[in-house]
Design an enzyme around this catalytic site. Structure first.
Site, short mmCIF file in Angstrom:
data_model
loop_
_atom_site.label_atom_id
_atom_site.label_comp_id
_atom_site.label_asym_id
_atom_site.label_seq_id
_atom_site.Cartn_x
_atom_site.Cartn_y
_atom_site.Cartn_z
N ARG A 1 30.86 55.24 38.84
CA ARG A 1 30.20 53.97 39.16
C ARG A 1 29.22 54.09 40.32
NH1 ARG A 1 34.70 49.48 37.62
NH2 ARG A 1 35.03 50.24 35.52
N ASP B 1 33.28 34.00 40.85
CA ASP B 1 33.50 35.44 40.83
C ASP B 1 32.85 36.04 42.08
OD1 ASP B 1 34.44 37.43 38.35
OD2 ASP B 1 33.24 38.43 39.88
C1 LIG Z 1 38.86 42.03 34.55
S1 LIG Z 1 37.87 40.66 35.03
C2 LIG Z 1 38.84 39.31 34.39
C3 LIG Z 1 37.98 38.20 33.79
C4 LIG Z 1 38.75 37.04 33.17
N1 LIG Z 1 39.53 36.35 34.15
C5 LIG Z 1 39.63 37.52 32.04
O1 LIG Z 1 40.85 37.57 32.19
O2 LIG Z 1 39.09 37.87 30.98
C6 LIG Z 1 38.22 40.58 36.80
C7 LIG Z 1 37.17 39.82 37.59
O3 LIG Z 1 37.65 39.58 38.91
C8 LIG Z 1 36.56 39.66 39.80
N2 LIG Z 1 37.04 39.91 41.18
C9 LIG Z 1 37.59 41.05 41.68
N3 LIG Z 1 37.84 40.92 42.98
C10 LIG Z 1 37.46 39.65 43.33
C11 LIG Z 1 37.47 38.92 44.55
N4 LIG Z 1 37.91 39.44 45.70
N5 LIG Z 1 37.00 37.65 44.53
C12 LIG Z 1 36.55 37.10 43.38
N6 LIG Z 1 36.51 37.74 42.20
C13 LIG Z 1 36.97 39.01 42.17
C14 LIG Z 1 35.74 40.82 39.24
O4 LIG Z 1 34.39 40.78 39.69
C15 LIG Z 1 35.87 40.60 37.72
O5 LIG Z 1 34.79 39.87 37.19
#
Ligand SMILES: C[S@@+](CC[C@H](N)C(=O)[O-])C[C@H]1O[C@@H](n2cnc3c(N)ncnc32)[C@H](O)[C@@H]1O
Length: 284
Positions: A39, A149
Site C-alpha cells: 500500500r 468515515d
Molecule cells: C472494512 S470497511 C467496513 C465498511 C462497512 N461498515 C461494511 O461493513 O461493509 C472499514 C471502514 O472503516 C473505516 N475506518 C477505519 N478506521 C477508522 C477510524 N478511526 N475512524 C473512522 N473510520 C475508520 C475505514 O476507512 C473503512 O472504510
C-alpha cells in the site's frame, strides 16, 4: 548483478505502524508487513519516490504536507464493503429493532441512524433502501442517516453514488429497478442511486478516535467490520463513546466476526452481533 529488493526497515515499519495507530486506531503489526509495503508503494508512486526509506524520510520530516497523514490512512485502511452485506442484520432491523424503537418512542419522532465507518456508501445506501421500503408500509415512519468515515477518498466515492452493475448485483432485482438509474449510455455498466435515497444520507468525515458528539443522539449505530482493526482497549473506549451517543434503548450493530464479549460497556446482546444500550446510562 543481484537485483536490490527494497523493503521497509524494522525501524520504519515500527514508526509507520505507530503513526497510523496514533491517528486512526488501526492496529497494523509486523505480520502485515507485506500488505503495508504494497500500500505504501502506491503512495510512493504518486509522490515519485523510489524507496521506502525516502518515503519515510518525507513522512517524518517536519515540513511534510499535512495532508500526507490523510493519504497514508487512506492507503492503509481496508475499505471492503458490499450492498446487503451480512443481510440478516437488515432483517433484525425490520423485525425487531424498528418495532421496539416505535413502541418506546411512538411513531412520530424521526429515527436517526449512523453508519460509522461507512466506506464507499454501500452500507448506508442499503439502510436507505430497506428503510424507504419500510416507510411505504408505515407512512408515519421517518428516518435520516448519518454516514461517516476517516477516509476522504471513500467518502468522495460514496457521495458520487455511482456503482458498477457488478457492485449493485447483491441488491434484489426489484429494488435495483426502483432505486438505481442506468446511464444514458447503453454501453455503460454504471448505475447511480436515485435522488430519493441520496437525500436521506449526510456523508461526513469523522475519525472515530477523536472526541465527537453527534448533533442529536442516534437511535441505531451500524459500526460493522471497523473495530476488527482496533486493539481491545481502543474498541472498549469506542463502545463507551457510542453508548453516550445513543438514545436510551438504542442499538449498535457490529460485524458478525466482531464481539463485545467480556467488555465493560453498557451494551447488552439482543441478536447475533446486535446490542442494545442498557437502561440508565447517560449521554454525558
Ligand atoms: C472494512 S470497511 C467496513 C465498511 C462497512 N461498515 C461494511 O461493513 O461493509 C472499514 C471502514 O472503516 C473505516 N475506518 C477505519 N478506521 C477508522 C477510524 N478511526 N475512524 C473512522 N473510520 C475508520 C475505514 O476507512 C473503512 O472504510
Amino acid at each position: 548483478m543481484t537485483e536490490q529488493i527494497d523493503s521497509l526497515s524494522a525501524r520504519d515499519l515500527d514508526r509507520v505502524c505507530s503513526l497510523v495507530y496514533q491517528h486512526s486506531g488501526i492496529n497494523l503489526n509486523a505480520e502485515k508487513r507485506i500488505m503495508l509495503e504494497g500500500r505504501l508503494k502506491r503512495r510512493m508512486t504518486s509522490l515519485k519516490l523510489d524507496s521506502y526509506s525516502e518515503y519515510c524520510k518525507y513522512l517524518f520530516a517536519g515540513d511534510r504536507d499535512p495532508n500526507e497523514i490523510t493519504q497514508l490512512i487512506d492507503a492503509v485502511s481496508t475499505n471492503k464493503t458490499d450492498f446487503f452485506r451480512e443481510k440478516e442484520h437488515f432483517e433484525v432491523l425490520l423485525a425487531k429493532v424498528l418495532p421496539a424503537l416505535a413502541a418506546r418512542n411512538g411513531t412520530v419522532r424521526e429515527i436517526v441512524l449512523w453508519s460509522a465507518g461507512c466506506s464507499s456508501g454501500e452500507e448506508p445506501y442499503t439502510l436507505a433502501i430497506v428503510l424507504t421500503e419500510y416507510a411505504r408500509l408505515h407512512p408515519a415512519f421517518r428516518f435520516r442517516i448519518l454516514a461517516t468515515d476517516i477516509s476522504t477518498s471513500v467518502l468522495e466515492k460514496a457521495q458520487r453514488a455511482v456503482f458498477t452493475a457488478e457492485v449493485v448485483n447483491p441488491v434484489p432485482p426489484e429494488l435495483r429497478r426502483r432505486f438505481f438509474l442506468r446511464s444514458k449510455d447503453r454501453k455503460s455498466n454504471l448505475l447511480r442511486v436515485v435522488p430519493e435515497l441520496r437525500q436521506k444520507i449526510e456523508f461526513r468525515h469523522l475519525n472515530l478516535m477523536e472526541d465527537f458528539a453527534l448533533p442529536e443522539p442516534a437511535d441505531v449505530i451500524f459500526c460493522r467490520n471497523v473495530i476488527i482493526y482496533f486493539d481491545r482497549p481502543t474498541q472498549e473506549r469506542l463502545f463507551r463513546k457510542f453508548a453516550r451517543q445513543l438514545v436510551n434503548g438504542g442499538y449498535v450493530f457490529v460485524g458478525h466476526s466482531e464481539s463485545l464479549h467480556h467488555m465493560d460497556v453498557p451494551l447488552v446482546p439482543v441478536a447475533p452481533a446486535v446490542y442494545r444500550k442498557a437502561d440508565g446510562y447517560d449521554r454525558k
